[in-house]
Design an enzyme around this catalytic site. Structure first.
Site, PDB file in Angstrom:
ATOM      1  CE  LYS A  20       7.347   8.935  -9.129  1.00  0.00           C
ATOM      2  NZ  LYS A  20       5.924   8.970  -9.913  1.00  0.00           N
ATOM      3  CB  VAL A 105       7.568  21.235  -4.852  1.00  0.00           C
ATOM      4  CG1 VAL A 105       7.064  21.137  -3.433  1.00  0.00           C
ATOM      5  CG2 VAL A 105       9.066  22.010  -4.657  1.00  0.00           C
ATOM      6  CB  ALA A 110       9.729  10.528  -7.309  1.00  0.00           C
ATOM      7  CG  ASP A 146       7.297   7.052  -5.839  1.00  0.00           C
ATOM      8  OD1 ASP A 146       7.002   5.910  -6.001  1.00  0.00           O
ATOM      9  OD2 ASP A 146       6.845   8.159  -5.913  1.00  0.00           O
TER      10      ASP A 146
HETATM   11  O1  C5P Z   1       4.610   6.127   0.438  1.00  0.00           O
HETATM   12  P1  C5P Z   1       4.405   7.492   0.233  1.00  0.00           P
HETATM   13  O2  C5P Z   1       4.636   8.200   1.672  1.00  0.00           O
HETATM   14  O3  C5P Z   1       4.995   8.151  -0.899  1.00  0.00           O
HETATM   15  O4  C5P Z   1       3.026   7.596  -0.094  1.00  0.00           O
HETATM   16  C1  C5P Z   1       2.285   8.972   0.134  1.00  0.00           C
HETATM   17  C2  C5P Z   1       0.922   8.359   0.159  1.00  0.00           C
HETATM   18  O5  C5P Z   1       0.475   8.257  -1.274  1.00  0.00           O
HETATM   19  C3  C5P Z   1       0.076   7.360   1.039  1.00  0.00           C
HETATM   20  O6  C5P Z   1      -0.048   7.866   2.405  1.00  0.00           O
HETATM   21  C4  C5P Z   1      -1.147   7.040   0.269  1.00  0.00           C
HETATM   22  O7  C5P Z   1      -2.229   7.947   0.344  1.00  0.00           O
HETATM   23  C5  C5P Z   1      -0.758   7.207  -1.296  1.00  0.00           C
HETATM   24  N1  C5P Z   1      -0.024   5.853  -1.861  1.00  0.00           N
HETATM   25  C6  C5P Z   1      -0.854   4.817  -2.013  1.00  0.00           C
HETATM   26  N2  C5P Z   1      -0.494   3.614  -2.672  1.00  0.00           N
HETATM   27  C7  C5P Z   1       0.860   3.754  -2.957  1.00  0.00           C
HETATM   28  C8  C5P Z   1       1.648   4.552  -2.665  1.00  0.00           C
HETATM   29  C9  C5P Z   1       1.178   5.672  -2.081  1.00  0.00           C
HETATM   30  O8  C5P Z   1      -2.255   4.852  -1.848  1.00  0.00           O
HETATM   31  N3  C5P Z   1       1.300   2.397  -3.795  1.00  0.00           N
END
Ligand code: C5P
Length: 304
Positions: A20, A105, A110, A146
């Protein structure tokens, strides 16, 4: 015995899931749970990971990819997102998983989420579960912000922490050039840097109104003007060379360059296929890996 084994060895299922980019990424002030409120427009583009899942006697995972994809950077233990997805949904079955990666990576595209979404869908089809979309989307949201979009694909608005996804009609065919970095950036680190640079960030993230109007117009010059990423400033501050890359891409004819999500991959919107090929030629003088891509493409889907 032979019969039982034959029954267990159901045919492997391969699911393809796309990278994405965020055409708009509005980020608000960090929430109490540590996530940031987002108002984003995602687009799935034609760089894919293929994830094959089959029933096995022991859990196993292999990750392969072309030499420019840092497959060594993908965890192969229980922390791998495809493995976490299967652990979450499988009731005692063991699985062999093979991931063939094309998506950079730790690149802000995503790629991990694509693998998680692909594993969830492959598991559903492998075991003939036929779960409704809302069940798969809820499983996806538990895995990562995501991941629901990786299931849905196309072009879609994302709210909440990105997990609340609403498809957008997008009849355009947008050409992009993608330049991954050799070394990834940590998403949490980029968000933390956003917090440092923007202590005054509004509670409500910026809405993508110009972007939505530009998408409907199907005109790349207008879309180029409307692209927006609140994580671009922190990503470039952490990796100043991304600023040079964006300038070079625009000098090579791109309508607009921007950091993809939390970076460090940069993407360049181009004037059709011919425009993209010109930008590929121009940027290839400076960078080893320069990839044309088109969007929107489908979300996670079964290949075989
Ligand atoms: O949701 P995901 O595991 O992909 O998020 C990884 C990290 O990215 C989260 O632990 C957070 O630190 C950050 N994040 C955030 N706000 C979001 C999505 C991700 O701060 N909306």
């Amino acid at each position: 015995m032979v019969e039982v084994r034959a029954q267990r060895a159901s045919k492997p299922v391969t699911v393809r899931a796309a990278a994405k980019i965020n055409l708009h990424l509005g980020v608000g002030r960090v929430r109490d749970d540590g996530f940031h409120p987002l108002d984003t427009v995602y687009q799935a583009i034609s760089l894919h990971d293929d994830v094959t899942v089959e029933v096995a006697d022991e859990d196993a995972l292999t990750v392969d990819g072309p030499s420019h994809v840092d497959v060594a950077g993908v965890p192969t233990d229980a922390s791998n997102i495809a493995v976490r997805a299967l652990a979450e949904v499988s009731c005692g079955s063991r699985h062999r998983v093979r991931i063939v990666k094309q998506v950079p990576v730790a690149g802000g595209m995503a790629g991990g989420s694509a693998d998680g979404a692909a594993a969830l869908l492959a598991h559903d089809r492998l075991h003939d579960l036929g779960q409704p979309d809302d069940v798969l989307l809820a499983q996806a949201a538990r895995l990562g912000s995501d991941v629901p979009f990786s299931l849905v694909g196309g072009t879609a608005r994302g709210r909440g922490r990105g997990e609340l996804v609403e498809p957008i009609d997008d009849a355009g065919s947008w050409w992009w050039v993608v330049v991954p970095a050799a070394v990834g950036l940590s998403t949490p680190e980029v968000y933390r840097h956003f917090d440092r640079l923007r202590p005054d960030a509004p509670e409500q993230p910026a809405e993508p109104l110009d972007l939505l109007a530009a998408l409907a117009g199907r005109e790349p010059v207008r879309l180029a003007r409307a692209l927006h990423n609140d994580l671009e400033e922190p990503a470039i501050d952490l990796r100043p060379e991304l600023g040079t890359l964006i300038e070079r891409g625009e000098a090579a004819g791109a309508l607009r360059g921007l950091v993809s999500g939390s970076g460090p991959t940069c993407v360049f919107l181009c004037d059709g296929r011919d425009g993209a090929m010109e930008v590929v030629a121009g940027l290839s003088e400076h960078y080893d890996v320069v990839l044309p891509a088109v969007g929107p493409v489908a979300g996670a889907h079964v290949l075989a």
